[in-house]
Write an enzyme that holds these catalytic residues in place. Structure first.
Site, short mmCIF file in Angstrom:
data_model
loop_
_atom_site.label_atom_id
_atom_site.label_comp_id
_atom_site.label_asym_id
_atom_site.label_seq_id
_atom_site.Cartn_x
_atom_site.Cartn_y
_atom_site.Cartn_z
N GLU A 45 0.85 -1.21 0.00
CA GLU A 45 0.00 0.00 0.00
C GLU A 45 0.87 1.24 0.00
O GLU A 45 1.83 1.34 0.77
CB GLU A 45 -0.91 -0.02 1.24
N THR A 47 2.80 2.00 -2.33
CA THR A 47 4.07 1.64 -2.96
C THR A 47 4.05 1.89 -4.46
O THR A 47 5.10 2.02 -5.07
CB THR A 47 4.40 0.15 -2.73
N GLY A 135 -12.49 2.84 -1.41
CA GLY A 135 -11.14 2.28 -1.57
C GLY A 135 -11.13 1.01 -2.41
O GLY A 135 -10.18 0.24 -2.35
N LEU A 136 -12.18 0.80 -3.21
CA LEU A 136 -12.22 -0.39 -4.08
C LEU A 136 -12.12 0.00 -5.56
O LEU A 136 -12.42 -0.79 -6.44
CB LEU A 136 -13.51 -1.19 -3.82
N SER A 139 -13.53 4.42 -9.50
CA SER A 139 -13.18 5.30 -10.62
C SER A 139 -12.34 4.57 -11.66
O SER A 139 -12.59 4.72 -12.86
CB SER A 139 -12.48 6.58 -10.16
N GLU A 171 -7.03 9.89 -15.30
CA GLU A 171 -7.25 10.24 -13.89
C GLU A 171 -6.26 11.32 -13.43
O GLU A 171 -6.65 12.28 -12.76
CB GLU A 171 -7.10 8.97 -13.03
N ASP A 183 -4.56 0.75 -9.54
CA ASP A 183 -5.99 0.51 -9.68
C ASP A 183 -6.37 0.25 -11.14
O ASP A 183 -7.13 -0.69 -11.44
CB ASP A 183 -6.79 1.69 -9.14
C1 GLA Z 1 -5.19 4.75 -4.28
C2 GLA Z 1 -4.45 5.08 -5.56
C3 GLA Z 1 -3.45 3.97 -5.91
C4 GLA Z 1 -2.55 3.65 -4.72
C5 GLA Z 1 -3.38 3.44 -3.45
C6 GLA Z 1 -2.52 3.29 -2.22
O1 GLA Z 1 -5.99 3.62 -4.47
O2 GLA Z 1 -5.35 5.24 -6.63
O3 GLA Z 1 -2.69 4.35 -7.05
O4 GLA Z 1 -1.58 4.63 -4.55
O5 GLA Z 1 -4.28 4.52 -3.22
O6 GLA Z 1 -1.78 2.10 -2.29
#
Ligand code: GLA
Length: 396
Positions: A45, A47, A135-136, A139, A171, A183
């Site tokens: 995370e 990273t 956080g899933l 987008s 984005e 993501d």
């Molecule tokens: C969000 C960002 C990702 C990543 C995470 C943290 O989801 O979109 O690129 O940086 O936070 O790991």
């Protein structure tokens, strides 16, 4: 439409709802449809923007785009979630756009053109069941479902890596969110049944199959924090300052990916203490996805779970992106004997956590954690077991 490989793992009611809305709003010849999944990150995370490793898997919750090309250069969109129809002219798109649903769709069209790719006017209905702001990666899912649609409408062969980059560009530049590649990459390129070990520098991947005995449970705290955007940029800036100092001392350091724990420790006195703490999360966290992929391959769920617990503690204490709700949810999860490990997932400050659980006990695990959480925190929490699903696809 409901039981082909293209729709596996997706709620059939979602596909029907999106198709019905299209028929209602844009009557005419039969449209086509794409789906692109949200993702849960198992470990690694904060990273990705440090050129490091991540280990996400696509989930069964997805964005859906129903589309039909138009003869003109208009992009006309209808959002089921917001129940609104709006349109933009493809040739008038200039970044920055906005943060609303249409900006994700328009941003992808802009990125196609910016990459020199053909674009066409479209009527689109966008729908989905990835919870927004949890956080899933709702987008990224919308961006990749749109990219899949634009590629199909213009006859472009689907290249998941190129399209992940293009989604990230939309984005970063059009929506104005400075995210890393994780993501969009997960939504574009994951395979069913496997998490994906991704090297965010080279974009090399290795599939990481989950043992049959393991279940991944997404645990939505119900907490939503708007602070995430500014705090995210602060964390990125801290990492960049540390890299600047370490690059002065060591040739070849371009990102925190290139820094060892010993080098970081040796530079400590030259760094702001908060910046040092942030980097002290990233450097070891960057090794964890590789170690967790190895543990999963060896069927060593105890080790995999321990890595998740370590990651959470580091995000909470060093990177400081957890919150009361995420800490409560992960503590409750760890109290269950069937739980190997648990951690927050995604950017943090609310949203979801993830647990690795003995597959035989998933139902009891979910019941106990949810009951415990509800007794402590009054928010609409939800837990769902997830299987690793495939990336963006065309449903024909
Ligand atoms: C969000 C960002 C990702 C990543 C995470 C943290 O989801 O979109 O690129 O940086 O936070 O790991």
């Amino acid at each position: 439409m409901t039981d082909s490989p293209a729709t596996r793992g997706i709620d059939p009611a979602l596909l029907h709802r999106a198709a019905a809305r299209f028929a209602d709003r844009f009557p005419g010849p039969a449209p086509r449809m794409t789906v692109a999944p949200g993702r849960v990150n198992l470990i690694g995370e904060h990273t990705d923007y440090n050129d490091g490793f991540v280990l996400p898997m696509a989930i069964g919750r997805a964005a859906v785009v129903v589309f039909r090309p138009r003869a003109d250069r208009v992009l006309r969109g209808h959002s089921v979630a917001y129940d609104e129809t709006r349109e933009v002219r493809l040739d008038a798109l200039t970044p920055p756009g906005g943060h609303d649903w249409l900006s994700y769709v328009a941003g992808v069209a802009w990125a196609f053109a910016d990459e020199g790719l053909a674009t066409t006017g479209l009527d689109v209905v966008v729908d989905g069941d990835v919870p927004i702001g949890a956080g899933l990666s709702s987008s990224a899912a919308l961006e990749l479902a749109t990219a899949r649609a634009m590629a199909a409408a213009t006859g472009l062969a689907w290249d998941p890596v190129r399209m992940a980059r293009l989604g990230q560009k939309a984005e970063n530049r059009y929506v104005g969110m400075n995210c890393g590649i994780m993501d969009q990459f997960a939504s574009a390129a994951c395979e069913g049944g496997k998490a994906l070990l991704l090297d965010c520098r080279s974009l090399a991947t290795r599939p990481a199959p989950l043992p049959e005995t393991a279940a991944v449970v997404v645990m939505d705290t119900g907490a939503r924090r708007s602070l995430a955007g500014s705090a995210y940029n602060d964390r990125r800036a801290a990492c960049e300052r540390v890299v600047a100092e370490l690059a002065r001392r060591h040739a070849g350091v371009r990102a925190l990916r290139d820094v060892t724990s010993a080098q970081l420790e040796a530079a400590r006195s030259g760094l702001d203490p908060v910046d040092f703490r942030r980097a002290s999360h990233v450097v070891p966290e960057n090794r964890r996805p590789v170690e967790m992929a190895e543990a999963l391959a060896a069927g060593d769920l105890v080790r995999a779970g321990r890595l998740m617990n370590d990651s959470h503690a580091s995000l909470r204490d060093l990177y400081e992106v957890s919150c009361e709700e995420l800490d409560a949810m992960t503590d409750l999860a760890r109290q269950q004997p069937s739980c190997f490990g648990a951690r927050m997932t995604g950017a943090g400050f609310g949203g979801c956590a993830v647990a690795l659980v003995d597959a035989a006990s998933v139902g009891a695990f979910c019941d106990a954690v949810l009951a415990g959480y509800r007794a402590r925190i009054e928010l609409p929490a939800a837990l769902y077991p997830c299987r690793p699903e495939a990336g963006a696809r065309l449903v024909d």
